[in-house]
Write an enzyme that holds these catalytic residues in place. Sequence first.
Site, mmCIF file in Angstrom:
data_model
loop_
_atom_site.group_PDB
_atom_site.id
_atom_site.type_symbol
_atom_site.label_atom_id
_atom_site.label_comp_id
_atom_site.label_asym_id
_atom_site.label_seq_id
_atom_site.Cartn_x
_atom_site.Cartn_y
_atom_site.Cartn_z
ATOM 1 N N ARG A 256 58.667 21.384 -42.041
ATOM 2 C CA ARG A 256 58.329 22.007 -40.752
ATOM 3 C C ARG A 256 58.335 20.914 -39.688
ATOM 4 N NH1 ARG A 256 52.467 23.921 -40.395
ATOM 5 N NH2 ARG A 256 52.308 22.204 -38.912
ATOM 6 N N HIS A 260 52.654 24.488 -36.446
ATOM 7 C CA HIS A 260 52.612 25.788 -37.140
ATOM 8 C C HIS A 260 53.036 26.911 -36.189
ATOM 9 C CE1 HIS A 260 51.217 29.354 -39.197
ATOM 10 N NE2 HIS A 260 50.311 29.570 -38.260
ATOM 11 N N TYR A 269 46.740 16.329 -37.546
ATOM 12 C CA TYR A 269 46.564 16.212 -39.004
ATOM 13 C C TYR A 269 47.795 15.655 -39.721
ATOM 14 C CZ TYR A 269 48.876 20.770 -38.477
ATOM 15 O OH TYR A 269 49.735 21.774 -38.112
#
Lengths: 364, 359
Positions: A256, A260, A269
């Site tokens: 990815r 998100h 993170y």
Amino acid sequence: MRGRQQFSIHFLQYLDPQGKLDLPLPEWITDTPLVLAIYENMVLARLLDQKAVALQRTGQMGTYPSILGQEAISVCIGLAMAKRDVLVPYYRDAPAQIIRGMSPAEVFIYWGGDERGGNLNGASRDLPICVPIATQLTQAVGVATALKMQGEEAVVVVSCGDGATSKGDFMEAMNLAGVWDLPIVFVINNNRWAISVPLAQQTRAATLAQKAIAAGIEGLQVDGNDPIAVYEAISKAIQRAREDQQPALIEALTYRLCDHTTADDASRYRDADELKAHWQEEPVLRFQQFLHQQGLWDADREKAMQQRCQQVIDTAVSDYLALEAEPPSAIIDYLHAFLPYALETQRAEILLKDNAIKSQGDRK
Amino acid sequence: MSANFSATKPSQAGTSTAPTRESSGTHTTTEAETKDCVLVEAINMALHYEMARDPAVVVLGEDVASNGGVFRATLGLKQAYGSERVLDTPLAEGLIAGLSVGMASQGLKPIAEIQFMGFMFAALEQLICHAARMRNRTRGRLTCPLVVRMPFGGGIHAPEHHSESTEALLAHIPGLRVVIPSSATRAYGLLLGAIRDPDPVIFLEPKRIYRAQAQRIDNDGQALPLDTCFTLREGEDLTLISWGALISECSQVADQLHAQGISVELIDVATVSPLDMATILQSVAKTGRCVIAHEAPKSGGIGGEIAAQLAEHALLDLKAPVLRVAGYDTVMPYAKQEALYLPGVVDITRAIQQVLAFG
């Protein structure tokens, strides 16, 4: 049932990250229009994705889940399926949906907060995208059961992310596909992250593909950034599902490269170096290099194709922005085939409230 | 129980321009068989009738095929219609519901059985997030004409998780119809109505009366309307409202009070969502007094919704406060103490006397 069994999971890759060949190419690679369609649809997907993020950032659209870096998987799903097959997508599958006939504007319409974005031009029997995680998987085996019962030679392709494989629905669906010999292909977009939780915290399994073994169906892992491997794996799995009622699971390894969704900030993170390293493996440039090596591509073709794709995006944006609002009663009129009389009062209240909101707006 | 009932169609329904439900109504066979049936047999008869009539109907669930269902509701279906249309599923309620949503989206009419209502919770995500919304979120492109049957309610000395009444959880979900029969004849007609409905219907079967009093049923395929209360007995002094198994106790109470010269109008709600308030309001306008009885816990129950609507629309008709007779707001006790929990004839009678004594 027998006791001692041995299993292994095969990993399929044709193109390494530099677009160089690892294996002899599959036969379909001589189908130049198909090969070029894979590339053009990946480019279209990337441009559409950029535009969707831009619309969100400028307040013209709501939260949107980007597919950056994962384009090969959904594009190959769309191209490998026959029209009569049924797609049960998850929310990073706009490329497959567009290949199957959804207007690109519907991506903006849906994420812009309008239910008409799930209508798919009114014609398709594909399911709409699924926001709850993994619930599409058990629905997909229901669709496959229906197709099989009705004697259709149609196959279901259902997709999910790596996070979805932690839910019971994933195993329940694969388990049933095995027991009932259903014509279905499960595809995992393993982009290594479920929002902020990395794959290592979802499972201790070495692969996600091996979960198919427990269900008694075939499991295969592919390089999800290698469009040749993804198309080969999905099209062969669809063929086996169609001809032999053999279900399969394909785990497509990708990354990815985006947050998100537009509501997320992955820098909180995720290590910046990890992200940078994975940019070296992304599928669009990899496939473009392959096309050049095969003598199928040059700068002029690239320019013409970019213009074609941009035209599609521009039309989609103007269609989206020009779309007139639905009538206010639409929020209750599609609940049932026939409005229960118990809801007639509330329907009338909705119309009154709409009038009140509009007349307030007029005064301002 | 009084066999004499009428389906009251609310007057304001006449203003709707909605077309009639073509899938509903009569499908009379040339020679309708007539049988004495208990409630679970009536359900079985309706399932047989509709599977024979409509090839899109499939039955699925745990133990429904070879075993004919743990309560025998699906007895003989596999023999009659084959294992392609009568499907024993793996033991996974979420799967059963998701499978049904997928089937329904492609033109089948699945009738799923959840073995006991206490095991429905894994299925709720599919029912709430998908079945109830499919038509809406595709703007009518795909629909979800499924029925989920579940035995519910207490009074059969069953183990833990086999006796709850959680119909209010389901009734709160827009897009789901929740239907509860209270007799064999209504079970037959309402189940046919549920199967023919073009949208999802939850069909809750009061298992305490599965094998209670038999009724003579014409197996003529005549569906009963959903979204309609049934006035089981007309009266002048008080409206008694209930559904499911408790209708039996309510009928007894009405009989006993009749002997004392008190005339009770008894309404079987039948479809607890969407709620047919017109029939209830019409009745309360006549009687001025109302008691609502249900087995589910009192707080947040459907009785509260009915009472609230009476307060909104019938305040000046009421001669006394509306009382609810219900289960307690506690965990359903195990078998030994379930009688303590369940509302009964004495509780209902006491509430009625209290309402009649007011003012």
